[in-house]
Design a protein around this motif. Structure first.
Motif, PDB file in Angstrom:
ATOM      1  N   ASP A  84      -2.123   3.167  -5.570  1.00  0.00           N
ATOM      2  CA  ASP A  84      -1.477   4.219  -4.778  1.00  0.00           C
ATOM      3  C   ASP A  84      -0.494   3.629  -3.774  1.00  0.00           C
ATOM      4  N   ASN A  86       1.159   0.740  -3.891  1.00  0.00           N
ATOM      5  CA  ASN A  86       2.363   0.236  -4.567  1.00  0.00           C
ATOM      6  C   ASN A  86       3.255   1.382  -5.031  1.00  0.00           C
ATOM      7  N   ARG A  87       2.628   2.465  -5.480  1.00  0.00           N
ATOM      8  CA  ARG A  87       3.425   3.611  -5.948  1.00  0.00           C
ATOM      9  C   ARG A  87       4.217   4.228  -4.806  1.00  0.00           C
ATOM     10  N   TYR A  88       3.568   4.413  -3.654  1.00  0.00           N
ATOM     11  CA  TYR A  88       4.276   5.028  -2.528  1.00  0.00           C
ATOM     12  C   TYR A  88       5.286   4.065  -1.902  1.00  0.00           C
ATOM     13  N   LYS A  90       7.098   2.093  -3.694  1.00  0.00           N
ATOM     14  CA  LYS A  90       8.250   2.244  -4.593  1.00  0.00           C
ATOM     15  C   LYS A  90       9.006   3.532  -4.287  1.00  0.00           C
TER      16      LYS A  90
END
Length: 227
Positions: A84, A86-88, A90
């Protein structure tokens, strides 16, 4: 008593609150904002992501102390938290790039002289600074709470070690008392054995005397009977 599992759950709860705040800003607030307001929101997102990254590091520390029998469920929580984050990160990076393209910085010579725009920009900067202070205060509070929880955990460990030391000392005293009792019992048994041998010698002596007396009596009777 604070255990690694309970500390992990507490940090994970803080992390989820931070990630939820980041999600709301990226998926809702930034889509409704423009210009400096959007940039200020993205700066707050950066601060919260940094704080979430710190919590991830703390989760990695606490999971090492969790028993292997139950560690798997906490490991899955940690992996999901990293995904989560790393996704946010990005998404935040892409939002920054989009904001830079849509709202490039202008030189002071090309900026509007409208005092209302200047006051609005100043207000936005002040709000961003205030939010930064609030985020810093929250991080300090979390660090203080972490320090207190770590101190409590250390005190619990010291108390446990003290109890174990007392138990070991009591066990040592019990062993010493048992050894003393065994020595005493051994001495008593040896005295009883010596007494038994003495009694055997006395009984043997009495029997020998009786035999001699009987022999003398028989001899005397036989000798006088011949006469």
């Amino acid at each position: 008593m604070s255990t690694p599992a309970s500390l992990f759950e507490a940090y994970h709860s803080d992390y989820q609150q931070l990630i939820e705040s980041v999600r709301a800003k990226l998926e809702k607030d930034t889509r409704e904002q423009q210009g400096e307001q959007r940039k200020a929101t993205l700066r707050r997102v950066e601060i919260e992501l940094d704080e979430a990254d710190d919590i991830i590091s703390q989760l990695e520390v606490e999971i090492q102390g969790i028993p292997t029998s139950i560690r798997s469920q906490y490991t899955s929580h940690l992996k999901q938290a990293k995904l989560d984050l790393n996704r946010y990160k990005k998404i935040a990076k892409e939002s920054h790039a989009q904001t830079t393209r849509n709202y490039p910085r202008f030189d002071s010579t090309s900026m509007s002289d409208d005092p209302y725009d200047e006051r609005a920009n100043e207000r936005t900067r002040l709000l961003a600074g205030y939010q930064t202070l609030e985020d810093g205060s929250r991080r300090i509070e979390n660090s203080t709470r972490l320090a207190l929880e770590t101190e409590d955990l250390g005190a619990d460990i010291l108390r446990s070690l003290r109890v174990q030391r007392e138990q070991i000392e009591n066990t040592s005293q019990t062993l010493n008392q048992a050894e003393t009792s065994i020595d005493r019992a051994s001495g008593t048994i040896q005295r009883m054995i010596r007494q038994m041998y003495k009694q055997r010698f006395v009984i043997a002596g009495i029997i020998l005397v009786l035999i001699i007396v009987v022999v003398l009596i028989l001899y005397i009777k036989l000798f006088h009977h011949r006469r």
